[in-house]
Design a protein around this motif. Sequence first.
Motif, mmCIF file in Angstrom:
data_model
loop_
_atom_site.group_PDB
_atom_site.id
_atom_site.type_symbol
_atom_site.label_atom_id
_atom_site.label_comp_id
_atom_site.label_asym_id
_atom_site.label_seq_id
_atom_site.Cartn_x
_atom_site.Cartn_y
_atom_site.Cartn_z
ATOM 1 N N LEU A 25 15.431 31.089 27.225
ATOM 2 C CA LEU A 25 16.556 30.199 27.521
ATOM 3 C C LEU A 25 16.983 29.438 26.266
ATOM 4 C CD1 LEU A 25 18.445 28.972 29.620
ATOM 5 C CD2 LEU A 25 16.693 27.258 30.104
ATOM 6 N N ILE A 26 16.012 28.943 25.503
ATOM 7 C CA ILE A 26 16.335 28.216 24.271
ATOM 8 C C ILE A 26 17.010 29.134 23.255
ATOM 9 C CG2 ILE A 26 15.317 27.036 22.283
ATOM 10 C CD1 ILE A 26 13.208 25.903 24.191
ATOM 11 N N LEU A 27 16.490 30.347 23.110
ATOM 12 C CA LEU A 27 17.097 31.299 22.181
ATOM 13 C C LEU A 27 18.521 31.640 22.601
ATOM 14 C CD1 LEU A 27 14.116 33.759 21.541
ATOM 15 C CD2 LEU A 27 15.038 32.032 19.979
ATOM 16 N N TRP A 28 18.738 31.763 23.907
ATOM 17 C CA TRP A 28 20.074 32.081 24.404
ATOM 18 C C TRP A 28 21.051 30.924 24.177
ATOM 19 C CZ3 TRP A 28 22.977 30.298 28.735
ATOM 20 C CH2 TRP A 28 24.082 31.098 29.052
ATOM 21 N N LEU A 29 20.537 29.698 24.249
ATOM 22 C CA LEU A 29 21.402 28.523 24.105
ATOM 23 C C LEU A 29 21.593 28.098 22.647
ATOM 24 C CD1 LEU A 29 20.176 26.267 27.053
ATOM 25 C CD2 LEU A 29 22.336 27.486 26.894
ATOM 26 N N LEU A 33 24.370 25.516 21.221
ATOM 27 C CA LEU A 33 23.946 24.228 20.670
ATOM 28 C C LEU A 33 24.442 24.060 19.240
ATOM 29 C CD1 LEU A 33 20.272 24.087 22.032
ATOM 30 C CD2 LEU A 33 22.264 22.837 22.876
ATOM 31 N N GLY A 34 24.420 25.165 18.471
ATOM 32 C CA GLY A 34 24.931 25.105 17.104
ATOM 33 C C GLY A 34 26.410 24.767 17.058
ATOM 34 N N VAL A 35 27.190 25.360 17.966
ATOM 35 C CA VAL A 35 28.629 25.049 18.027
ATOM 36 C C VAL A 35 28.844 23.596 18.425
ATOM 37 C CG1 VAL A 35 30.780 25.575 19.236
ATOM 38 C CG2 VAL A 35 29.277 27.435 18.491
ATOM 39 N N THR A 38 28.088 21.396 15.441
ATOM 40 C CA THR A 38 29.137 21.489 14.418
ATOM 41 C C THR A 38 30.395 20.751 14.856
ATOM 42 O OG1 THR A 38 28.262 23.648 13.763
ATOM 43 C CG2 THR A 38 30.471 23.101 13.009
ATOM 44 N N SER A 39 30.658 20.719 16.169
ATOM 45 C CA SER A 39 31.869 20.065 16.651
ATOM 46 C C SER A 39 31.843 18.553 16.436
ATOM 47 C CB SER A 39 32.068 20.367 18.137
ATOM 48 O OG SER A 39 31.068 19.733 18.923
ATOM 49 N N ILE A 40 30.644 17.973 16.284
ATOM 50 C CA ILE A 40 30.561 16.519 16.038
ATOM 51 C C ILE A 40 30.081 16.235 14.616
ATOM 52 C CG2 ILE A 40 30.171 15.956 18.464
ATOM 53 C CD1 ILE A 40 27.191 15.749 17.865
ATOM 54 N N ARG A 41 30.135 17.246 13.763
ATOM 55 C CA ARG A 41 29.708 17.084 12.383
ATOM 56 C C ARG A 41 30.914 16.728 11.517
ATOM 57 N NH1 ARG A 41 24.991 19.127 10.521
ATOM 58 N NH2 ARG A 41 24.903 20.558 12.299
ATOM 59 N N GLY A 49 27.191 21.545 2.447
ATOM 60 C CA GLY A 49 26.287 22.617 2.856
ATOM 61 C C GLY A 49 25.362 22.269 3.992
ATOM 62 N N ASN A 50 25.588 21.148 4.643
ATOM 63 C CA ASN A 50 24.747 20.742 5.775
ATOM 64 C C ASN A 50 25.275 21.421 7.047
ATOM 65 O OD1 ASN A 50 23.033 19.536 7.571
ATOM 66 N ND2 ASN A 50 23.955 17.499 7.427
ATOM 67 N N TYR A 51 24.921 22.695 7.217
ATOM 68 C CA TYR A 51 25.411 23.461 8.356
ATOM 69 C C TYR A 51 24.495 23.369 9.576
ATOM 70 C CZ TYR A 51 28.446 25.598 4.840
ATOM 71 O OH TYR A 51 29.352 25.806 3.842
ATOM 72 N N PHE A 52 23.194 23.262 9.350
ATOM 73 C CA PHE A 52 22.242 23.322 10.446
ATOM 74 C C PHE A 52 21.403 22.065 10.579
ATOM 75 C CE2 PHE A 52 22.868 27.652 8.818
ATOM 76 C CZ PHE A 52 23.416 28.244 9.938
#
Length: 282
Positions: A25-29, A33-35, A38-41, A49-52
């Motif tokens: 479930l975590i791998l699927w999400l 979660l990354g999107v 990024t939407s609040i970054r 370069g702070n992508y993750f």
Amino acid sequence: MFPTPVEKIAAPWRWGYKLAVPIVLILWLLPLLGVMMTSIRPASDLAQGNYFGVPSTIALGNYLEVFANTPMGTYIWNSFKVTIPTVIGAVALSCLTGFALAVYKFKSNLLVFFMFVAGNFVPFQILMVPVRDLTLNMGLYDTSMGLVLFHIAFQTGFCTLFMRNFIKALPFELIEAARVEGVSELKIFWFIVLPLMRPAIAALSVLIFTFIWNDYFWATVLVQGSHALPVTAGIFSLNGQWVAQWQLVSAGSIVAAMPPVIMFFLMQKHFIAGLTLGATKG
């Protein structure tokens, strides 16, 4: 014949299952979660370069900027203009065709039904050139109406398969009793069959709404201008000419994903009832 319930399998396998489920479930999400992160970054994080990593600040203003400085509102409105008429048209046609194929015994009944089913197995990519040429000849290219008509035609096959099988499972005695009483076929459909089809209509509407809303291929093939571009194809244009504004693209993606999610939760009860009706007898 059926899989063994988890509660009845050996203890090591049961514990392995309980451990694997949250990991999968975590791998699927993770992409989602990354999107969301990024939407609040802020854009400065992406430039450095702070992508993750953890965002330096929570930039909720990205969501406001998407609507203030981009045509995001127009894209969402275009998607509604395409999706809602398609759902209404495809479901309405499939109710009629499903009723005819399920109730009436006529020659070539199965042949007509197989033609509806066969259309679902045609790879839609091979239709790109002829469909584009057809919309150009009809003056429907780069219009919302062209997308609506194509989606209705392409989705009616699946919808007819769904509705025909659903109506087949209804008690035919109801229709026979109405005919004995002299009720017309149109009234039988409208007052007897259609009310019983409400769970199927709700389930099918949610499915078709999701299919059409998330369509990207035909949105880019049949539409060019932003005046009719749906949100799935319009999100990519949120990038700047020289700088990739991934924070805006991510915020736009989250916003674009909300209507199908909201519709599913609003129709969840009817959706599950429509999918499971007829699964058991007695």
